[in-house]
Motif scaffolding. Structure first.
Motif, PDB file in Angstrom:
ATOM      1  N   THR A  35      34.896  48.855  24.342  1.00  0.00           N
ATOM      2  CA  THR A  35      36.182  49.905  24.465  1.00  0.00           C
ATOM      3  C   THR A  35      37.086  49.937  23.512  1.00  0.00           C
ATOM      4  O   THR A  35      37.659  50.984  23.537  1.00  0.00           O
ATOM      5  CB  THR A  35      36.691  49.156  26.031  1.00  0.00           C
ATOM      6  N   GLU A  36      37.645  48.932  22.977  1.00  0.00           N
ATOM      7  CA  GLU A  36      38.616  49.022  21.906  1.00  0.00           C
ATOM      8  C   GLU A  36      37.995  49.928  20.556  1.00  0.00           C
ATOM      9  O   GLU A  36      39.057  50.390  19.952  1.00  0.00           O
ATOM     10  CB  GLU A  36      38.469  47.372  21.299  1.00  0.00           C
ATOM     11  N   ARG A  37      36.763  50.180  20.473  1.00  0.00           N
ATOM     12  CA  ARG A  37      36.509  51.150  19.376  1.00  0.00           C
ATOM     13  C   ARG A  37      36.795  52.543  19.938  1.00  0.00           C
ATOM     14  O   ARG A  37      37.137  53.212  19.022  1.00  0.00           O
ATOM     15  CB  ARG A  37      34.877  50.975  19.200  1.00  0.00           C
ATOM     16  N   TYR A  38      36.764  52.815  21.372  1.00  0.00           N
ATOM     17  CA  TYR A  38      36.974  54.053  21.834  1.00  0.00           C
ATOM     18  C   TYR A  38      38.652  54.443  21.652  1.00  0.00           C
ATOM     19  O   TYR A  38      39.132  55.446  21.657  1.00  0.00           O
ATOM     20  CB  TYR A  38      36.723  54.284  23.299  1.00  0.00           C
ATOM     21  N   LEU A  39      39.363  53.198  21.444  1.00  0.00           N
ATOM     22  CA  LEU A  39      41.053  53.490  21.706  1.00  0.00           C
ATOM     23  C   LEU A  39      41.420  53.644  20.395  1.00  0.00           C
ATOM     24  O   LEU A  39      42.602  53.475  19.810  1.00  0.00           O
ATOM     25  CB  LEU A  39      41.520  52.157  22.251  1.00  0.00           C
ATOM     26  N   ARG A  40      40.689  53.627  19.137  1.00  0.00           N
ATOM     27  CA  ARG A  40      40.921  53.390  17.758  1.00  0.00           C
ATOM     28  C   ARG A  40      41.801  54.776  17.338  1.00  0.00           C
ATOM     29  O   ARG A  40      42.452  54.722  16.475  1.00  0.00           O
ATOM     30  CB  ARG A  40      40.074  53.154  16.764  1.00  0.00           C
ATOM     31  N   SER A  41      41.767  55.888  18.192  1.00  0.00           N
ATOM     32  CA  SER A  41      42.536  57.090  17.966  1.00  0.00           C
ATOM     33  C   SER A  41      44.019  56.880  18.313  1.00  0.00           C
ATOM     34  O   SER A  41      44.851  57.717  17.945  1.00  0.00           O
ATOM     35  CB  SER A  41      42.020  58.241  18.607  1.00  0.00           C
ATOM     36  N   ILE A  42      44.434  55.625  18.975  1.00  0.00           N
ATOM     37  CA  ILE A  42      45.921  55.403  19.047  1.00  0.00           C
ATOM     38  C   ILE A  42      46.498  54.842  18.209  1.00  0.00           C
ATOM     39  O   ILE A  42      46.122  53.618  17.802  1.00  0.00           O
ATOM     40  CB  ILE A  42      45.783  54.499  20.596  1.00  0.00           C
ATOM     41  N   ARG A  43      47.368  55.387  17.536  1.00  0.00           N
ATOM     42  CA  ARG A  43      47.961  54.855  16.175  1.00  0.00           C
ATOM     43  C   ARG A  43      49.274  54.117  16.611  1.00  0.00           C
ATOM     44  O   ARG A  43      49.871  54.123  17.721  1.00  0.00           O
ATOM     45  CB  ARG A  43      48.311  56.062  15.281  1.00  0.00           C
ATOM     46  N   SER A  44      49.698  53.394  15.933  1.00  0.00           N
ATOM     47  CA  SER A  44      51.011  52.452  15.886  1.00  0.00           C
ATOM     48  C   SER A  44      52.222  53.399  16.314  1.00  0.00           C
ATOM     49  O   SER A  44      53.058  52.781  16.851  1.00  0.00           O
ATOM     50  CB  SER A  44      51.330  51.582  14.667  1.00  0.00           C
ATOM     51  N   GLU A  45      52.190  54.572  15.719  1.00  0.00           N
ATOM     52  CA  GLU A  45      53.212  55.609  16.030  1.00  0.00           C
ATOM     53  C   GLU A  45      53.352  55.801  17.222  1.00  0.00           C
ATOM     54  O   GLU A  45      54.525  56.340  17.699  1.00  0.00           O
ATOM     55  CB  GLU A  45      52.954  56.891  15.070  1.00  0.00           C
ATOM     56  N   ASP A  46      52.339  55.783  18.033  1.00  0.00           N
ATOM     57  CA  ASP A  46      52.371  56.050  19.409  1.00  0.00           C
ATOM     58  C   ASP A  46      53.054  55.166  20.374  1.00  0.00           C
ATOM     59  O   ASP A  46      53.220  55.641  21.652  1.00  0.00           O
ATOM     60  CB  ASP A  46      50.756  56.347  20.137  1.00  0.00           C
ATOM     61  N   SER A  47      53.228  54.104  19.813  1.00  0.00           N
ATOM     62  CA  SER A  47      54.033  53.080  20.586  1.00  0.00           C
ATOM     63  C   SER A  47      55.580  53.354  20.843  1.00  0.00           C
ATOM     64  O   SER A  47      56.367  52.689  21.472  1.00  0.00           O
ATOM     65  CB  SER A  47      53.777  51.636  20.103  1.00  0.00           C
ATOM     66  N   ARG A  48      55.899  54.379  19.929  1.00  0.00           N
ATOM     67  CA  ARG A  48      57.432  54.606  20.040  1.00  0.00           C
ATOM     68  C   ARG A  48      57.930  54.763  21.506  1.00  0.00           C
ATOM     69  O   ARG A  48      59.026  54.254  21.934  1.00  0.00           O
ATOM     70  CB  ARG A  48      57.642  55.989  19.455  1.00  0.00           C
ATOM     71  N   MET A  49      57.548  55.460  22.639  1.00  0.00           N
ATOM     72  CA  MET A  49      57.912  55.583  23.707  1.00  0.00           C
ATOM     73  C   MET A  49      57.930  54.289  24.556  1.00  0.00           C
ATOM     74  O   MET A  49      58.893  54.175  25.230  1.00  0.00           O
ATOM     75  CB  MET A  49      56.901  56.665  24.662  1.00  0.00           C
ATOM     76  N   TYR A  50      57.236  53.393  24.093  1.00  0.00           N
ATOM     77  CA  TYR A  50      57.306  52.094  24.860  1.00  0.00           C
ATOM     78  C   TYR A  50      58.205  51.222  24.160  1.00  0.00           C
ATOM     79  O   TYR A  50      59.005  50.552  24.846  1.00  0.00           O
ATOM     80  CB  TYR A  50      55.831  51.399  24.746  1.00  0.00           C
ATOM     81  N   ILE A  51      58.316  51.152  22.795  1.00  0.00           N
ATOM     82  CA  ILE A  51      59.430  50.324  22.060  1.00  0.00           C
ATOM     83  C   ILE A  51      61.012  50.983  22.530  1.00  0.00           C
ATOM     84  O   ILE A  51      61.631  50.132  22.667  1.00  0.00           O
ATOM     85  CB  ILE A  51      59.210  50.699  20.613  1.00  0.00           C
ATOM     86  N   ASP A  52      60.903  52.455  22.776  1.00  0.00           N
ATOM     87  CA  ASP A  52      62.170  52.770  23.127  1.00  0.00           C
ATOM     88  C   ASP A  52      62.623  52.348  24.379  1.00  0.00           C
ATOM     89  O   ASP A  52      64.008  52.457  24.876  1.00  0.00           O
ATOM     90  CB  ASP A  52      62.197  54.151  23.068  1.00  0.00           C
ATOM     91  N   LYS A  53      61.691  52.038  25.279  1.00  0.00           N
ATOM     92  CA  LYS A  53      62.063  51.455  26.770  1.00  0.00           C
ATOM     93  C   LYS A  53      62.498  50.029  26.500  1.00  0.00           C
ATOM     94  O   LYS A  53      63.013  49.709  27.783  1.00  0.00           O
ATOM     95  CB  LYS A  53      61.016  51.687  27.572  1.00  0.00           C
ATOM     96  N   ILE A  54      62.193  49.301  25.653  1.00  0.00           N
ATOM     97  CA  ILE A  54      62.745  47.784  25.505  1.00  0.00           C
ATOM     98  C   ILE A  54      64.122  47.549  25.740  1.00  0.00           C
ATOM     99  O   ILE A  54      64.761  48.297  25.009  1.00  0.00           O
ATOM    100  CB  ILE A  54      61.999  47.281  24.354  1.00  0.00           C
TER     101      ILE A  54
END
Length: 316
Positions: A295-314
């Motif tokens: 499953t993790e191989r299928y999620l490799r398209s998610i980049r570290s930059e995509d975590s912005r929305m989650y970081i902004d909510k901290i």
């Protein structure tokens, strides 16, 4: 050592594939891929004929030739070598056959498998998932190019929506039957016999997919189609074939200008679930995987930059 000294490798591989099909119940697609890899192995190494010719050094030569050979792709375009991921795929499909030879005493135990230099794990930089814009373009292309054919329109939209809202494999889509769709409970039943994992599972039906399927089945009924299979050909009342699906993909690649293949929709679905906060266990089960690693191989398209929305909510 082997009780059969001079057995042809091709003959043993046929026995191996037969065991894969009838004892391990592997899918036809998996067996086909094993056979294609083995045939390439023999083509690149014509000097390897008998099982006694198989040595760790042979694999080093094979990977070197695979990485440097020239081949024609597309319209007379010359390409040299293959990607690291392709080499890894060849290794993974061949090593299981070598271990089978050792376990059945055609080769000395661990004499080859433990001495083959394993290729480096590929570093995936490419994005397998399609973007929202890509999906929009493909959808628009279907609508524009089927404007004069209502059935073709709703069928092709149903195929696209099945892919992007369920993440099912190509073989699973082609094997779907009308009775596998439960509109009341909003579930799609994937039969284990049609799945690569050999495990049956249910997939919840998204509201957009629900509407798409209803429109498609209504139009199908108007044409008096009675096939038990859900996705049918536009020419007759028969199920869509693998060749038909390939034509569907190539058609919309050409018309939309988006380079994609059917399996990318599976990556797209998995990444969409992850970006919407789905836990990896849920993603693994709906995709029909047997391990988190796959499953993790299928999620490799998610980049570290995509975590912005989650970081902004901290907030502390």
């Amino acid at each position: 050592m082997s009780p059969i000294v001079k057995t042809e490798l091709a003959f043993l591989h046929k026995i191996y594939l037969s065991e894969c099909e009838f004892s391990k119940s592997l899918s036809k697609e998996t067996i086909k891929s094993y056979n294609e890899v083995f045939n390439t192995f023999l083509k690149i190494l014509p000097e390897v004929i008998f099982v006694t010719d198989v040595t760790p050094q042979v694999f080093s030569i094979f990977f070197k030739r695979l990485s440097t050979r020239k081949r024609v792709v597309g319209k007379d375009k010359i390409k040299v070598g293959v990607s690291m991921s392709t080499i890894a795929t060849y290794y993974n499909k061949l090593i299981v056959f070598i271990r089978w030879l050792e376990n059945n005493n055609y080769l000395e135990k661990y004499a080859v498998s433990n001495k083959i230099v394993k290729p480096l794990n590929p570093s995936y930089e490419d994005e397998k998932a399609l973007s929202e814009m890509d999906i929009t373009k493909i959808t628009s292309t279907i609508l524009v190019n089927t404007i004069n054919n209502r059935f073709l329109c709703v069928r092709d939209l149903a195929i696209l929506n099945l892919f992007i809202y369920t993440g099912i494999r190509k073989g699973e889509l082609l094997a779907l039957r009308v009775k596998d769709i439960d509109f009341e409970k909003r579930l799609i039943f994937i039969r284990g016999v049609t799945s690569k994992s050999k495990r049956s599972r249910y997939i919840p039906i998204h509201s957009d997919l629900l509407t798409s399927l209803k429109n498609y089945l209504k139009e199908r009924k108007n044409l008096n189609f009675t096939s038990e299979y859900l996705v049918v050909s536009t020419k007759d009342d028969k199920n869509l074939t693998t060749h038909g699906l390939k034509f569907w993909v190539s058609k919309y690649v050409r018309l939309s200008g988006i380079k994609f293949h059917a399996h990318q929709f599976r990556h797209t679905f998995a990444c969409s679930m992850a970006k919407n906060n789905a836990d990896i266990t849920s993603i693994m089960r709906v995709l029909g995987h047997s391990s988190f690693k796959m499953t993790e191989r299928y999620l490799r398209s998610i980049r570290s930059e995509d975590s912005r929305m989650y970081i902004d909510k901290i907030s502390f």
